[in-house]
Design a protein around this motif. Structure first.
Motif, PDB file in Angstrom:
ATOM      1  N   GLU A   1       0.726  -1.239  -0.064  1.00 14.84           N
ATOM      2  CA  GLU A   1      -0.064  -0.172   0.011  1.00 14.84           C
ATOM      3  C   GLU A   1       0.822   1.216   0.007  1.00 14.84           C
ATOM      4  O   GLU A   1       0.662   2.409  -0.560  1.00 14.84           O
ATOM      5  N   ALA A   2       1.975   1.149   0.971  1.00 18.17           N
ATOM      6  CA  ALA A   2       2.911   2.493   0.993  1.00 18.17           C
ATOM      7  C   ALA A   2       3.460   2.419  -0.549  1.00 18.17           C
ATOM      8  O   ALA A   2       3.538   3.713  -0.947  1.00 18.17           O
ATOM      9  N   TYR A   3       3.907   1.799  -1.083  1.00 13.76           N
ATOM     10  CA  TYR A   3       4.659   1.751  -2.329  1.00 13.76           C
ATOM     11  C   TYR A   3       3.398   2.174  -3.541  1.00 13.76           C
ATOM     12  O   TYR A   3       3.717   3.115  -4.278  1.00 13.76           O
ATOM     13  N   GLU A   4       2.253   1.660  -3.502  1.00 16.94           N
ATOM     14  CA  GLU A   4       1.111   2.308  -4.390  1.00 16.94           C
ATOM     15  C   GLU A   4       1.109   3.718  -4.285  1.00 16.94           C
ATOM     16  O   GLU A   4       0.787   4.312  -5.132  1.00 16.94           O
ATOM     17  N   GLN A   5       1.565   4.284  -2.721  1.00 15.91           N
ATOM     18  CA  GLN A   5       1.110   5.636  -2.283  1.00 15.91           C
ATOM     19  C   GLN A   5       2.338   6.457  -3.069  1.00 15.91           C
ATOM     20  O   GLN A   5       1.857   7.642  -3.708  1.00 15.91           O
ATOM     21  N   VAL A   6       3.227   6.023  -2.922  1.00 13.75           N
ATOM     22  CA  VAL A   6       4.452   6.586  -3.413  1.00 13.75           C
ATOM     23  C   VAL A   6       4.498   6.682  -5.119  1.00 13.75           C
ATOM     24  O   VAL A   6       4.734   7.866  -5.592  1.00 13.75           O
ATOM     25  N   VAL A   7       3.980   5.623  -5.754  1.00 12.80           N
ATOM     26  CA  VAL A   7       3.679   5.835  -6.987  1.00 12.80           C
ATOM     27  C   VAL A   7       2.848   6.616  -7.391  1.00 12.80           C
ATOM     28  O   VAL A   7       3.049   7.577  -8.541  1.00 12.80           O
ATOM     29  N   TYR A   8       1.735   6.885  -6.856  1.00 15.50           N
ATOM     30  CA  TYR A   8       0.762   7.874  -6.922  1.00 15.50           C
ATOM     31  C   TYR A   8       1.151   9.262  -6.658  1.00 15.50           C
ATOM     32  O   TYR A   8       0.927  10.059  -7.569  1.00 15.50           O
ATOM     33  N   LEU A   9       1.934   9.488  -5.765  1.00 13.49           N
ATOM     34  CA  LEU A   9       2.474  10.856  -5.632  1.00 13.49           C
ATOM     35  C   LEU A   9       3.373  11.158  -6.648  1.00 13.49           C
ATOM     36  O   LEU A   9       3.360  12.293  -7.084  1.00 13.49           O
ATOM     37  N   LYS A  10       4.352  10.290  -7.103  1.00 13.64           N
ATOM     38  CA  LYS A  10       5.211  10.705  -7.990  1.00 13.64           C
ATOM     39  C   LYS A  10       4.410  10.899  -9.387  1.00 13.64           C
ATOM     40  O   LYS A  10       5.007  11.987 -10.393  1.00 13.64           O
ATOM     41  N   GLU A  11       3.477  10.215  -9.760  1.00 15.01           N
ATOM     42  CA  GLU A  11       2.531  10.342 -10.979  1.00 15.01           C
ATOM     43  C   GLU A  11       1.941  11.841 -10.595  1.00 15.01           C
ATOM     44  O   GLU A  11       1.616  12.456 -11.770  1.00 15.01           O
ATOM     45  N   SER A  12       1.335  12.307  -9.664  1.00 14.36           N
ATOM     46  CA  SER A  12       0.624  13.543  -9.289  1.00 14.36           C
ATOM     47  C   SER A  12       1.528  14.607  -9.270  1.00 14.36           C
ATOM     48  O   SER A  12       1.181  15.768  -9.993  1.00 14.36           O
ATOM     49  N   ARG A  13       2.901  14.303  -9.319  1.00 10.60           N
ATOM     50  CA  ARG A  13       3.915  15.327  -9.449  1.00 10.60           C
ATOM     51  C   ARG A  13       4.121  15.984 -10.646  1.00 10.60           C
ATOM     52  O   ARG A  13       4.374  17.112 -11.174  1.00 10.60           O
ATOM     53  N   LYS A  14       3.838  14.735 -11.673  1.00 12.27           N
ATOM     54  CA  LYS A  14       4.065  15.068 -13.126  1.00 12.27           C
ATOM     55  C   LYS A  14       2.975  16.479 -13.687  1.00 12.27           C
ATOM     56  O   LYS A  14       3.194  16.927 -14.589  1.00 12.27           O
ATOM     57  N   ASN A  15       1.887  16.415 -12.977  1.00 14.64           N
ATOM     58  CA  ASN A  15       0.874  17.208 -13.313  1.00 14.64           C
ATOM     59  C   ASN A  15       0.962  18.336 -12.566  1.00 14.64           C
ATOM     60  O   ASN A  15      -0.513  18.303 -11.820  1.00 14.64           O
ATOM     61  N   LYS A  16       1.866  18.888 -12.185  1.00 16.39           N
ATOM     62  CA  LYS A  16       1.768  20.174 -11.109  1.00 16.39           C
ATOM     63  C   LYS A  16       0.888  21.017 -11.527  1.00 16.39           C
ATOM     64  O   LYS A  16       0.761  21.496 -12.590  1.00 16.39           O
TER      65      LYS A  16
END
Length: 98
Positions: A47-62
């Motif tokens: 779950e923590a890994y999935e959250q990290v992936v999500y946060l990294k993806e969301s940073r792309k769309n700043k």
């Protein structure tokens, strides 16, 4: 771990129960608890890994704070004006109502 099991059968020879020494039962419960803890840790890590992936993806769309607030208020209200002369108006309103 070797467990001394005893099988209980009915008069027809059908096995319907298993007995084991209490000390073996306690060992099995402890192993089960350790396996459950390991599974919980693995699940939490996934779950923590999935959250990290999500946060990294969301940073792309700043998006700037101003743009985020603009989007928020546009969704919350049918008419909103920003000081930079960006106006979103409800098309149902006449020009005199704006």
């Amino acid at each position: 771990m070797k467990i001394d099991l005893q099988y209980l059968s009915d008069v027809n020879g059908k096995t319907n129960a298993v007995q084991l020494p209490f000390s073996d039962w306690e060992k099995l419960l402890n192993k089960l608890k350790k396996y459950e803890q390991t599974l919980k840790i693995k699940s939490d890590l996934k779950e923590a890994y999935e959250q990290v992936v999500y946060l990294k993806e969301s940073r792309k769309n700043k998006q700037t704070l101003k743009a985020s607030l603009f989007t928020y208020f546009c969704l919350a209200s049918s008419q909103f004006t920003v000081s930079d002369e960006i106006t979103v108006a409800d098309p149902r309103l006449s020009a005199r109502d704006r």
